[in-house]
Structure formats: structure tokens, C-alpha cells
Write a protein that holds these residues in place. Structure first.
Motif, short mmCIF file in Angstrom:
data_model
loop_
_atom_site.label_atom_id
_atom_site.label_comp_id
_atom_site.label_asym_id
_atom_site.label_seq_id
_atom_site.Cartn_x
_atom_site.Cartn_y
_atom_site.Cartn_z
N ASP A 223 0.85 -1.20 0.00
CA ASP A 223 0.00 0.00 0.00
C ASP A 223 0.88 1.24 0.00
O ASP A 223 0.72 2.15 0.81
CB ASP A 223 -0.92 0.00 1.22
CG ASP A 223 -2.12 0.93 1.08
OD1 ASP A 223 -2.41 1.36 -0.05
OD2 ASP A 223 -2.76 1.23 2.10
N CYS A 255 -8.73 -5.66 -4.86
CA CYS A 255 -9.02 -4.67 -3.82
C CYS A 255 -9.95 -3.55 -4.30
O CYS A 255 -10.07 -2.54 -3.64
CB CYS A 255 -7.72 -4.05 -3.30
SG CYS A 255 -6.94 -5.06 -2.01
N GLN A 262 -17.27 -7.14 0.05
CA GLN A 262 -16.24 -7.44 1.06
C GLN A 262 -16.89 -7.96 2.33
O GLN A 262 -16.40 -8.89 2.96
CB GLN A 262 -15.42 -6.20 1.37
CG GLN A 262 -14.51 -5.75 0.23
CD GLN A 262 -13.32 -6.69 0.06
OE1 GLN A 262 -12.94 -7.39 0.97
NE2 GLN A 262 -12.74 -6.69 -1.12
N ASP A 275 -11.63 -4.29 5.66
CA ASP A 275 -10.96 -4.84 4.49
C ASP A 275 -11.20 -3.98 3.26
O ASP A 275 -10.37 -3.92 2.37
CB ASP A 275 -11.45 -6.27 4.23
CG ASP A 275 -10.40 -7.11 3.54
OD1 ASP A 275 -9.32 -7.28 4.13
OD2 ASP A 275 -10.66 -7.58 2.43
N CYS A 279 -7.82 -2.45 2.23
CA CYS A 279 -7.59 -3.73 1.55
C CYS A 279 -6.14 -3.91 1.11
O CYS A 279 -5.54 -4.95 1.36
CB CYS A 279 -8.54 -3.84 0.35
SG CYS A 279 -8.37 -5.37 -0.59
N ASN A 280 -5.56 -2.89 0.46
CA ASN A 280 -4.17 -3.01 0.01
C ASN A 280 -3.23 -3.24 1.19
O ASN A 280 -2.31 -4.05 1.13
CB ASN A 280 -3.74 -1.73 -0.72
CG ASN A 280 -4.43 -1.57 -2.07
OD1 ASN A 280 -4.63 -2.53 -2.79
ND2 ASN A 280 -4.81 -0.34 -2.38
N ARG A 283 -3.31 -6.77 2.52
CA ARG A 283 -2.84 -7.81 1.62
C ARG A 283 -1.46 -8.34 2.04
O ARG A 283 -1.13 -9.50 1.80
CB ARG A 283 -2.75 -7.28 0.19
CG ARG A 283 -4.06 -7.33 -0.59
CD ARG A 283 -4.46 -8.77 -0.90
NE ARG A 283 -5.50 -8.83 -1.91
CZ ARG A 283 -6.79 -8.98 -1.68
NH1 ARG A 283 -7.21 -9.06 -0.43
NH2 ARG A 283 -7.66 -9.06 -2.66
#
Length: 473
Positions: A223, A255, A262, A275, A279-280, A283
Motif C-alpha cells: 500500500d 481490492c 467485502q 478490508d 484492503c491493500n 494484503r
């Protein structure tokens, strides 16, 4: 004169800053570089250890589902636990607004138990992390000191070498690991899972995770877009001996789902919302978790940029090989050097995230037409689906080259299937073929050659079989 000296003393006091001391953990100041800088403008001191209330939760192969608490104040709890000095110890340290018994943390321990016998210690500092970000970014200094204190207890009481310890920290937890490492000479390894940017990027090494914090430091960036205006939570600054940038390090595939999908995926409003927003950032630990059970599924290629990687300029691996991003990064022969190293790879958009990169070169035959060319690989471990290789004017005698990331390792490649189409009605029914296709797996030096003398109409599969034994280049 009295006013002069009073003012001078006040200014000196402000320059020195305030300080708090917490016994064996040492003293913590709000002077530079910890505060009063452009990156860390607010002068905030870390909370007391009692308020942060850090817990060390031990899981082992013998107790994979229920933790045992190791107390800094009572080292006998280590003796009474399942901790074994003959094994490696991996500490997992969560980040901002997270907690040590979160499912991803315990899942990571359980995955490790499938491949090794290990002491897995989850560092739970939820009370210190579930506050304002700036406060949490200072509380982490105390948590890092506590982790270092635990390592010192293991060394002093059990002759347990720090070289057998691996700290895995996500987000703010990555810098906790760095703090602990800076206090622990000879620490074996630190893995930073998307180390957080805010309050850390651009600071001196003593503030953040850096390569001097352990004998081996590897970092996964997922991210790394700027916090402003793109809301990238992770740092783009190199922080390890090996820095991995999967999918370029900024935008992870999968993402861009909407928030509702989600939430449905994760069976919970809180988890789903988190999330979606981060999200990134999340990960990084999901990739690490998948890497534990896929020892060869995250091959990463040295490259100057993701653009070069996507332009097929960084294939195959060099003679000394490529590292695996994640759990097995420490197996890489050239893992440490004076110069920090950058690596790139692609992943899937959902679990299982592992991918295997192949390079393909096709020598065309048949008629000249406009269309698309695809190939699929068939091996002793499985088959891939069709991958796009080229779109444009298909010229007989020309050679097309491309790379793709397959969803599985097909093993020894036994045959290749060629397909072309253009979705245009042509009454002459032209035929196109592949006289030769060479295939190489990214981390291997073996090139597989496949031949055919046939040509086929569009949407008809052409099977190519080996035309000679594999060549090693």
C-alpha cells in the motif's frame, strides 16, 4: 538579567523535551527525532506499560488452538509453558487498532505448524494500539522495548540465542519489530508487512524499521501509494535488505470490490468494512500467510521498476537466482548486501495468491491475419488455462514473446496448446500455426521447445509436442 536566565532555562528545557522512564524498559523522550519534527510534529510520550498492557500469547505445535501467556514479570511462565529452546521462535506483532488474537494472527501460527515445529508468539498490545494514531505511534516504542526485554529473558535464563528469533510485524507492528531489533544484538530476522508510512517515512533509522535492526530484514510493500491524496497507509521507503513490491506495491488485484461484497466475503460488518478501507494494506499479511504453504509460489524478480517488470525486461531470474517473497525469503543466497535490493512479482486477486511466471516465445506459421494469440501449458503437475500472448497482425515467420503469471506450477512441461482467433467472418478460412514455441519458467534455466508443422482455423486448438530435449542456457 533574571528574566534572561529564566527564559534561557525554559528554552533549554523545551529543547531537551520531556521524558518518562519505565524501569528496565528505559526512558522515552519527546525530543527530536521522536517529536517536534515535520514528520512527527506533536510532542506525545508513550503510555505506561501497565496502560498498554502487552501480552505475549504462545502457540506451539502442541497447543495450536489455545495460547499460553508468557509474563515478563514472571519468567517462570516460560518454564511452565510449551516453549521449546530447540525450536525457532517467530513473534507476530499486529498494528494500529488491531489485536493479538485476530484470526489472521492465529491462522499464521497454524500455517507454520503445518510446515515446521516452532514457537509462535503473538504480541497483543491492543490497548496501546486502539487509540489515536499519533498516540499509538508512540506507544509502539514501549512495546518494542518489551519485546526486546522478552528476548533478553530468553537469552539470560535459557541461553536462547536471538539468532533463532524472527519478528514479523504488520503496519505499526513492523516498526515495533524494528524497535525491538535495535535493542537486541544478533537478532536473526525481521519481516515488515507493509510498514506504516505516517510518522515514520523519512525519519532517521532509529525511529523506523531499517536493515540494521536484524541480521536479515525483508519487507513487503502493498500500500505504498502516497498517504495524501491516495490514502496509501504503507511506506514506499526501502526498509530491508530485500524489499518486495508485489503488483507494483500500490494497488493490489482484488481490492476494488465494493464494500458490500467485502462484507459478504468476510462474514462480518467490521471485518468487511476494514478490508474495504484498508484492503491493500492488509494484503501484505495475506500474501505472507499464503507463502507459508507455497514455498515456490512467490518468486520475486530483481528489477529497477514495476514498469520494467511489466515490460518483460526482468525475466528470467539471474544466475544467482531469485528470492521467494514471504516466509522463505531467508533461503535466498544473496539475501544481504550493502545495497538494498528491490524485487517485483505479481499475485492472484484472491486466495490462493501464489503465481508462477512463465516466458513464452512463438514462431508463427500459416497465413497473415489480424487476431489474438493464446497458449496453455500442460505439465505433469497440471494445466493452465489459455493466456493472451499477442493481439495484432499475425505474420508467418515472425516471433512473438511475452510473459504471464500462471495460477499453478505445471511441473515438467509436456505439451503446449496454441489458439488464435479474430472474431471476423473470413470466407477464405485462413489457417495459422505455431512452428515452434519455447517456454521457460522464471526461476529455472531450462528452456522447453515444442514444434508443429500444422496450421489451424481460428478457435481450433493446435497441440505442440517436444521437438527436442530441453536446453539449459
Amino acid at each position: 538579567m533574571l528574566l534572561f536566565w529564566t527564559t534561557t532555562l525554559l528554552l533549554l528545557g523545551a529543547a531537551r523535551g520531556k521524558e518518562v522512564c519505565y524501569g528496565d524498559l528505559g526512558c522515552f523522550s519527546d525530543a527530536e527525532p521522536w517529536a517536534g519534527t515535520a514528520v512527527r510534529p506533536l510532542k506525545i510520550l508513550p503510555w505506561t506499560p501497565e496502560k498498554i498492557d502487552t501480552h505475549f500469547l504462545l502457540y506451539t505445535n502442541e497447543n495450536p488452538d489455545n495460547f499460553q501467556i508468557l509474563h515478563l514479570s514472571d519468567p517462570s511462565t516460560i518454564e511452565a509453558s510449551n516453549f521449546q529452546t530447540t525450536r525457532k521462535t517467530r513473534f507476530i506483532i499486529h498494528g494500529f487498532i488491531d489485536k493479538g488474537d485476530e484470526s489472521w494472527v492465529t491462522d499464521m501460527c497454524k500455517a507454520m505448524f503445518e510446515v515446521e515445529e516452532v514457537n509462535c508468539v503473538c504480541v497483543d498490545w491492543r490497548k496501546g494500539s486502539q487509540t489515536t494514531y499519533t498516540q499509538a505511534a508512540n506507544n509502539m516504542r514501549v512495546v518494542g522495548a518489551q519485546v526486546a526485554q522478552m528476548l533478553n529473558i530468553l537469552l539470560t535464563n535459557y541461553s536462547y540465542s536471538p539468532s533463532k528469533v524472527h519478528l514479523i510485524g504488520h503496519s505499526l507492528g513492523a516498526h515495533v519489530a524494528g524497535m525491538a531489533g535495535s535493542r537486541t544484538p544478533g537478532l536473526g530476522r525481521i519481516t515488515g508487512l507493509d510498514p506504516v508510512e505516517a510518522s515514520f517515512e523519512g525519519t532517521p533509522e532509529e525511529v523506523r524499521l531499517d536493515p540494521s535492526d536484524a541480521d536479515f530484514v525483508d519487507v513487503i510493500h502493498t500500500d505504498a501509494a502516497p498517504l495524501i491524496p491516495f490514502l496509501g497507509f504503507g511506506t514506499s521507503q526501502l526498509g530491508g535488505h530485500l524489499d518486495f513490491f508485489p503488483n507494483g506495491g500500490q494497488n493490489m488485484p482484488g481490492c476494488k470490490k465494493n464494500a458490500l461484497s467485502q462484507i459478504i466475503d468476510l462474514d462480518g460488518i467490521w471485518s468487511g468494512t476494514r478490508d474495504f478501507v484498508a484492503c491493500n494494506h492488509l494484503r501484505s499479511y495475506k500474501y505472507y500467510l499464503d507463502s507459508i504453504l507455497n514455498p515456490k509460489g512467490f518468486t520475486a524478480y530483481p528489477c529497477t521498476s514495476y514498469r520494467d517488470f511489466e515490460s518483460n525486461k526482468c525475466f528470467p531470474c539471474p544466475d544467482h537466482g531469485c528470492p521467494q517473497m514471504g516466509h522463505y525469503a531467508d533461503k535466498f543466497a544473496g539475501r544481504t548486501s550493502e545495497e538494498q535490493q528491490k524485487f517485483f512479482l505479481n499475485t492472484g486477486d484472491a486466495k490462493n495468491f501464489a503465481r508462477w511466471r512463465y516466458g513464452v516465445s512463438i514462431t508463427l506459421s500459416g497465413k497473415m491475419v489480424t487476431g489474438q494469440v493464446k497458449v496453455a501449458l500442460f505439465g505433469n503437475k497440471g494445466n493452465t488455462h489459455q493466456y493472451d500472448i499477442f493481439s495484432g497482425i499475425i505474420k508467418p515467420g515472425s516471433t512473438l514473446s511475452s510473459e504471464f503469471d500462471a495460477e499453478l506450477d505445471v511441473g515438467t512441461i509436456e505439451k503446449v496448446k496454441f489458439l488464435w482467433n479474430n472474431k471476423v467472418v473470413n470466407p477464405t478460412f485462413p489457417k495459422v500455426g505455431a512452428a515452434k514455441i519455447t517456454v521457460q519458467k522464471g526461476e529455472e534455466q531450462t528452456v522447453y521447445n515444442f514444434c508443429s508443422e500444422d496450421a489451424v482455423r481460428e478457435d481450433i486448438l493446435l497441440t505442440l509436442t517436444p521437438c527436442e530435449t530441453p536446453n539449459t542456457i
